[in-house]
Design an enzyme around this catalytic site. Structure first.
Site, mmCIF file in Angstrom:
data_model
loop_
_atom_site.group_PDB
_atom_site.id
_atom_site.type_symbol
_atom_site.label_atom_id
_atom_site.label_comp_id
_atom_site.label_asym_id
_atom_site.label_seq_id
_atom_site.Cartn_x
_atom_site.Cartn_y
_atom_site.Cartn_z
ATOM 1 N N GLU A 87 0.837 -1.211 0.000
ATOM 2 C CA GLU A 87 0.000 0.000 0.000
ATOM 3 C C GLU A 87 0.867 1.256 0.000
ATOM 4 O OE1 GLU A 87 -3.185 0.014 2.900
ATOM 5 O OE2 GLU A 87 -3.263 2.195 2.887
ATOM 6 N N LYS A 283 -6.989 -0.796 11.650
ATOM 7 C CA LYS A 283 -6.405 -1.236 10.375
ATOM 8 C C LYS A 283 -5.160 -0.392 10.082
ATOM 9 C CE LYS A 283 -5.963 -1.363 5.697
ATOM 10 N NZ LYS A 283 -5.081 -0.521 4.882
ATOM 11 N N ASP A 299 4.335 -14.291 11.346
ATOM 12 C CA ASP A 299 2.977 -14.635 10.921
ATOM 13 C C ASP A 299 2.031 -13.468 11.230
ATOM 14 O OD1 ASP A 299 0.406 -15.635 10.690
ATOM 15 O OD2 ASP A 299 0.856 -17.556 11.646
ATOM 16 N N HIS A 396 -2.129 10.707 -0.039
ATOM 17 C CA HIS A 396 -2.335 9.351 -0.533
ATOM 18 C C HIS A 396 -2.329 9.305 -2.055
ATOM 19 C CE1 HIS A 396 -3.563 5.372 0.924
ATOM 20 N NE2 HIS A 396 -4.018 5.223 -0.316
HETATM 21 C C1 MEV Z 1 -5.499 3.258 5.266
HETATM 22 O O1 MEV Z 1 -4.796 2.105 4.898
HETATM 23 C C2 MEV Z 1 -5.486 3.436 6.765
HETATM 24 C C3 MEV Z 1 -6.310 4.583 7.302
HETATM 25 O O2 MEV Z 1 -7.654 4.477 6.847
HETATM 26 C C4 MEV Z 1 -6.262 4.488 8.798
HETATM 27 C C5 MEV Z 1 -7.192 5.447 9.523
HETATM 28 O O3 MEV Z 1 -8.204 5.842 8.967
HETATM 29 O O4 MEV Z 1 -6.857 5.736 10.689
HETATM 30 C C6 MEV Z 1 -5.793 5.892 6.829
#
Ligand code: MEV
Length: 441
Positions: A87, A283, A299, A396
């Site tokens: 990513e 995430k 892992d 991004h």
């Molecule tokens: C993207 O991979 C992760 C984010 O969505 C985490 C977040 O929103 O805190 C940017």
């Protein structure tokens, strides 16, 4: 051949080349697919064989970028951290946070404990008090029978820490469990734990079979299954950053440091009360953690599973990180379970995992826990900072520009022109496509 057509029986017995040819027939242009997939084979056949043997039915390798987050200060020590992730923005975000906090005392980390858990799930017809009265003898038998298996681990300071007996007969008739705690030192320990547990299953069976003093129906046990648990709440690490709130001046052009600290805290607090936000928030934490876990041959599924369970420990799923502001000090903290190894398994077999560990100064498993968790907090900090200021898309999409350009097969010169053009513009697939059309005309 249509992709819904079944692959004929015996696929696993075919040679690699034969498997590749057979699968290529499921594509429109088999010859081209064979050439493409083969182009990802390692040029050194020995190395390729090593990769093939990690898994089964392999026909090629799947590349993922291996990046570096330089100068990550943890407990006063500088680390150059390898990160394997596909990513865009993750390595940049981690590096930006590392730079920011490097100028404010760095990251602080503390390993809370390193206990791992394994389970023997078994059936027995007797009552819990009967089983409890036999338990001291059972325990002795289990420890004796695994003496040779645990000898090396004990020499290294680890081994079996505790064996508990759990009664689940109220939920499932005759179902009991041995819950075993282990210290596996610098190895992740899955093989060690599972080997011990399987022996426990056999020993339990033999113990009861040999107890001729017991009634017939109590001389048999059913070993339902034996397996480690990926729930490792007691194999846990805490990492944090802190600074006076006025050292957050300048993050948001419209807010003072103390005002921004409150806004950042609010964003993290939301992830404590709202499950949809918590999932995304966590995430983002695993973007950083997984990248190190993968780079070091560990892992990541086990690490994530444990983390999400831990995130639910209060009865609902919530943020793994927290913010406190006390007496003008902003503190951002992450506490996560993490079962990692720095010896054995893929950490020793995968040539790049070995190099990652070398780059990190060949850390112990607890030290690697601190590094991985730090990258989780670093990514979490950068994500929440972006979200609460200019938004995530600006940065991004700039990073994503490269991917779009590659998708549209831009030449090096076109990429240079595009990067220049989009320096102060919003990137979108359509905008990049339009730009390329224009310059190609
Ligand atoms: C993207 O991979 C992760 C984010 O969505 C985490 C977040 O929103 O805190 C940017």
């Amino acid at each position: 051949m249509s992709s819904s057509e079944r692959v004929k029986k015996g696929f696993s017995k075919l040679l690699k080349e034969e498997k590749l040819k057979l699968i290529a027939n499921y594509f429109e242009n088999p010859g081209e697919v064979i050439r493409l997939l083969k182009s990802y084979w390692h040029s050194d056949t020995g190395q390729q064989k090593l990769f093939d043997e990690f898994s089964e039915n392999t026909i090629t390798n799947f590349f993922t970028p291996y990046g570096i987050s330089p100068n990550v200060m943890i407990n006063g020590k500088n680390y150059i951290v390898p990160m394997v992730i596909e990513e865009s923005s993750v390595v940049a975000a981690a590096s930006a946070a590392a730079k920011f906090w490097g100028e404010r005392g760095g990251f602080h980390a503390q390993v809370i404990d390193v206990r791992k858990v394994g389970q023997v799930h078994f059936g027995w017809k007797g009552t819990m008090p009967q089983l409890e009265s036999l338990f001291p003898d059972i325990k002795t038998r289990l420890l004796n029978d695994t003496d040779s298996i645990t000898a090396n681990m004990r020499k290294r300071g680890g081994g079996i820490l505790d064996i508990q007996l759990l009664d689940y007969t109220a939920q499932i008739p005759d179902y009991y469990q041995l819950r075993v705690e282990f210290n596996t030192c610098d190895s992740m320990g899955a093989n060690f734990i599972n080997t011990v547990l399987e022996q426990f299953g056999h020993s339990l069976h033999d113990f009861f079979a040999e107890r001729l003093d017991l009634p017939e129906e109590l001389r048999t046990t059913e070993t339902i299954m034996t397996i480690l648990s990926n729930n490792t709440p007691d194999c846990r690490v805490k990492v944090w950053v802190e600074c006076p709130t006025d050292q957050l001046d300048g993050i948001d052009e419209h807010l003072s440091g103390p005002e921004y600290a409150l806004k950042f805290k609010k964003a993290v607090d939301i992830a404590h009360i709202d499950i949809d936000r918590a999932t995304t928030h966590n995430k983002g934490i695993y973007n950083g953690i997984d990248a190190v876990v993968i780079a070091t041959g560990n892992d990541f599924r086990a690490v994530e599973a444990a983390g999400h369970t831990y995130a639910s420990r209060n009865g609902r799923y919530e943020s793994l990180s927290t913010v406190t502001i006390t007496d003008g000090i902003f503190r951002f903290e992450l506490e996560v379970p993490m079962a990692l190894g720095t010896v054995g398994g893929l950490t020793s077999l995968h040539p790049l995992a070995k190099k990652s560990l070398e780059l990190l100064g060949n850390p112990t498993a607890p030290e690697l826990m601190t590094i991985s968790a730090t990258m989780g907090l670093a990514n979490n900090f950068s994500a929440v900072r972006s979200l609460t200021t200019k938004g995530i898309q600006a940065g991004h999409m700039k990073m994503h520009l490269n991917n779009i350009l590659n998708q549209l097969q831009a030449s090096e010169d076109e990429k240079r022109q595009a990067r220049d053009f989009f320096k102060d513009k919003t990137v979108s697939f359509a905008a990049v496509e339009h730009f390329l059309d224009t310059i190609r005309k």
